[in-house]
Each structure stands twice: as structure tokens, then as C-alpha cells.
Design a protein around this motif. Structure first.
Motif, mmCIF file in Angstrom:
data_model
loop_
_atom_site.group_PDB
_atom_site.id
_atom_site.type_symbol
_atom_site.label_atom_id
_atom_site.label_comp_id
_atom_site.label_asym_id
_atom_site.label_seq_id
_atom_site.Cartn_x
_atom_site.Cartn_y
_atom_site.Cartn_z
ATOM 1 N N TRP A 273 52.530 64.032 31.812
ATOM 2 C CA TRP A 273 53.168 65.316 32.090
ATOM 3 C C TRP A 273 52.154 66.156 32.859
ATOM 4 C CZ3 TRP A 273 58.183 66.313 30.525
ATOM 5 C CH2 TRP A 273 58.662 67.603 30.800
ATOM 6 N N PRO A 274 52.366 66.386 34.169
ATOM 7 C CA PRO A 274 51.331 67.079 34.957
ATOM 8 C C PRO A 274 51.107 68.516 34.511
ATOM 9 C CG PRO A 274 53.336 66.779 36.252
ATOM 10 C CD PRO A 274 53.550 66.053 34.955
ATOM 11 N N ILE A 275 49.842 68.893 34.452
ATOM 12 C CA ILE A 275 49.481 70.272 34.129
ATOM 13 C C ILE A 275 48.649 70.841 35.267
ATOM 14 C CG2 ILE A 275 49.603 69.982 31.614
ATOM 15 C CD1 ILE A 275 46.567 69.677 31.594
ATOM 16 N N GLY A 276 48.755 72.137 35.470
ATOM 17 C CA GLY A 276 47.994 72.776 36.541
ATOM 18 C C GLY A 276 48.380 72.215 37.902
ATOM 19 N N PHE A 277 47.376 71.775 38.650
ATOM 20 C CA PHE A 277 47.603 71.272 40.001
ATOM 21 C C PHE A 277 47.584 69.750 40.065
ATOM 22 C CE2 PHE A 277 46.217 75.627 40.642
ATOM 23 C CZ PHE A 277 47.092 76.080 41.619
ATOM 24 N N GLU A 278 47.801 69.085 38.916
ATOM 25 C CA GLU A 278 47.844 67.626 38.925
ATOM 26 C C GLU A 278 49.034 67.123 39.734
ATOM 27 O OE1 GLU A 278 45.683 66.409 34.706
ATOM 28 O OE2 GLU A 278 47.866 66.507 34.777
ATOM 29 N N LEU B 251 59.674 54.116 30.703
ATOM 30 C CA LEU B 251 58.581 55.071 30.848
ATOM 31 C C LEU B 251 58.155 55.655 29.507
ATOM 32 C CD1 LEU B 251 59.590 57.098 34.045
ATOM 33 C CD2 LEU B 251 58.225 55.011 33.869
ATOM 34 N N TYR B 252 56.845 55.920 29.406
ATOM 35 C CA TYR B 252 56.274 56.501 28.192
ATOM 36 C C TYR B 252 55.331 57.639 28.564
ATOM 37 C CZ TYR B 252 58.016 52.552 25.473
ATOM 38 O OH TYR B 252 58.830 51.641 24.846
ATOM 39 N N LEU B 253 55.300 58.652 27.698
ATOM 40 C CA LEU B 253 54.411 59.803 27.875
ATOM 41 C C LEU B 253 53.366 59.837 26.766
ATOM 42 C CD1 LEU B 253 56.995 62.594 28.731
ATOM 43 C CD2 LEU B 253 55.081 61.916 30.191
ATOM 44 N N PHE C 80 51.931 56.661 22.779
ATOM 45 C CA PHE C 80 52.820 56.893 23.914
ATOM 46 C C PHE C 80 54.249 56.832 23.417
ATOM 47 C CE2 PHE C 80 48.845 55.704 25.736
ATOM 48 C CZ PHE C 80 48.754 56.452 26.899
ATOM 49 N N SER C 81 55.008 57.912 23.679
ATOM 50 C CA SER C 81 56.389 57.989 23.214
ATOM 51 C C SER C 81 57.337 57.854 24.406
ATOM 52 C CB SER C 81 56.638 59.315 22.476
ATOM 53 O OG SER C 81 56.366 60.406 23.326
ATOM 54 N N PRO C 82 58.569 57.365 24.180
ATOM 55 C CA PRO C 82 59.510 57.145 25.275
ATOM 56 C C PRO C 82 59.771 58.425 26.073
ATOM 57 C CG PRO C 82 60.309 56.123 23.267
ATOM 58 C CD PRO C 82 59.126 56.951 22.882
ATOM 59 N N TYR C 83 59.826 58.269 27.385
ATOM 60 C CA TYR C 83 60.124 59.398 28.278
ATOM 61 C C TYR C 83 61.536 59.875 27.969
ATOM 62 C CZ TYR C 83 59.785 62.132 32.586
ATOM 63 O OH TYR C 83 59.703 63.159 33.496
ATOM 64 N N PRO C 84 61.716 61.172 27.707
ATOM 65 C CA PRO C 84 63.032 61.676 27.281
ATOM 66 C C PRO C 84 64.001 61.851 28.443
ATOM 67 C CG PRO C 84 61.521 63.493 27.509
ATOM 68 C CD PRO C 84 60.726 62.241 27.821
ATOM 69 N N GLU C 85 65.282 61.804 28.107
ATOM 70 C CA GLU C 85 66.300 62.074 29.118
ATOM 71 C C GLU C 85 66.362 63.563 29.422
ATOM 72 O OE1 GLU C 85 70.046 60.390 28.093
ATOM 73 O OE2 GLU C 85 69.224 58.367 27.835
ATOM 74 N N ASN C 86 65.975 64.391 28.450
ATOM 75 C CA ASN C 86 65.934 65.832 28.679
ATOM 76 C C ASN C 86 64.888 66.457 27.768
ATOM 77 O OD1 ASN C 86 67.218 66.661 26.076
ATOM 78 N ND2 ASN C 86 68.930 65.501 26.938
#
Length: 199
Positions: free
Chosen positions: A50-55, A72-74, A86-92
Motif C-alpha cells: 500500500w503506497p505511502i507518501g511519494f512511493e 494479490l497480498y498486502l 500478508f493478507s489477501p488484497y481486498p475487493e474494497n
């Protein structure tokens, strides 16, 4: 001494990244996301961030990966632990469990069955800087360092550093526990690093 040197380097790379014009950032982001697409494979588990700042933003890559059938996982930060799940990337975003960090720069944490880094096939790694040997300079929290160190004698994900060309340098200070990434992708192209031979 090493920590103060890293602090100065972080400031340098963050400033270089921040100073990209909106047009430069947009063009570079599109190109990097495009260069990442060949790494997508159906049913493969891919760790993103999950990008933060200017990533670097990964929206284009994420949408393409989901469309092609990748999983995908975050990163999920467990309280009082540096080793990431790492948890599954959510739909929302409604699936958000909690936030970590302050209100301006926070990392959302999502529910779902969690896995460790060694269970991923590919891990896209955010960075502040990277050198031509594949050694990464991170935010300083140590989460990726600790998580990747646990894969040292196990099945390892293919680690791909992602960022802008201004974040690449010849050499960075490193410590004994540091592990080089396998690849770096920026708007200038894809750079593969040769693994060091064990003697």
C-alpha cells in the motif's frame, strides 16, 4: 555511524523522488507498471504494498494482475512484531480491519487468511533507495529485512524492488543481515542482480 549515514541517504532519495514533476511521475509510473506486467502469472501469489507518501503507485499492475488471475497480498503488521504477514488484497476498503500509523501516512490492515513471505511466489518491495548490487535502503522500520531474513534457508519469493530511476545508486552501506533483491524495476528498465556465490 551507519545509522546516521543511512538517515542522510534516506533524506537524499526522498527529496529526489519528491522533486519529480507531476508529468515525470505519471509517465514513469505508467512505464514501470507496464514493465512489471510480464511477471504476472495466473494463480501465483504476489505480494504488493500500500503506497505511502511519494512511493510508486501500483494501481495499473494490481488491476492487470487480478484480471489475469493472480492472487494479490498486502503486508499485515502484527502488533509488537517486525515479521510481516500478508493478507489477501481486498475487493474494497470496507474490509479494512484497522489502520497503522498516523492519520496522514497510514498503512491499512486487511482481514483474511494470512500467509508468510516464503509462501509468496513474487514479492514487490517498496524502497527508498537501491544500489547496483540489489541492496535496498528501506524506510527504517525493519519489517522487510526481518521478514526476508526468515526466508534465507527456505523457499524464497522472487523479490522485485520497485521505484523510480532517481532511487538507484552505485553502492549503499549494508549490514551482515542484509539480503539483496533479485530485480529492480524503474522507468529506465529492468535490472537483474547476479546472486553472490557462496564459497
Amino acid at each position: 555511524m551507519l545509522s546516521s549515514e543511512k538517515k542522510l541517504l534516506r533524506r537524499h532519495f526522498r527529496m529526489a523522488r519528491k522533486n519529480l514533476t507531476p508529468e515525470q511521475r505519471l509517465n514513469a509510473t505508467k512505464r514501470i507498471n507496464r514493465l512489471l506486467k510480464p511477471f504476472i502469472r495466473k494463480n501465483k501469489r504476489i505480494g504488493v504494498y500500500w503506497p505511502i507518501g511519494f512511493e510508486l503507485q501500483l494501481d495499473i499492475f494490481n488491476k492487470t494482475a487480478v484480471r489475469r488471475g493472480a492472487k494479490l497480498y498486502l503486508p499485515y503488521i502484527e502488533p509488537h512484531s517486525l515479521r510481516l504477514w500478508f493478507s489477501p488484497y481486498p475487493e474494497n476498503e470496507a474490509a479494512m480491519e484497522r489502520k497503522r500509523g498516523n492519520s496522514r501516512l497510514f498503512i491499512p490492515q486487511f482481514q483474511g487468511k494470512k500467509i508468510r513471505a516464503e509462501q509468496l511466489h513474487i514479492l514487490l518491495v517498496p524502497l527508498v533507495g537501491i544500489d547496483r548490487q540489489g541492496y535496498r535502503l528501506g524506510q527504517g522500520g525493519g519489517y522487510y529485512d526481518v521478514s526476508l531474513s526468515h526466508t534465507r534457508y527456505r523457499l524464497q519469493p522472487s523479490t522485485i524492488g520497485v521505484g523510480f530511476g532517481c532511487q538507484l545508486c552505485e553502492s549503499l552501506p549494508r549490514e551482515k543481515h542484509d539480503m539483496p533483491l533479485k530485480t529492480f524495476v524503474c522507468e529506465q528498465g529492468v535490472l537483474h542482480f547476479k546472486p553472490k556465490r557462496v564459497r
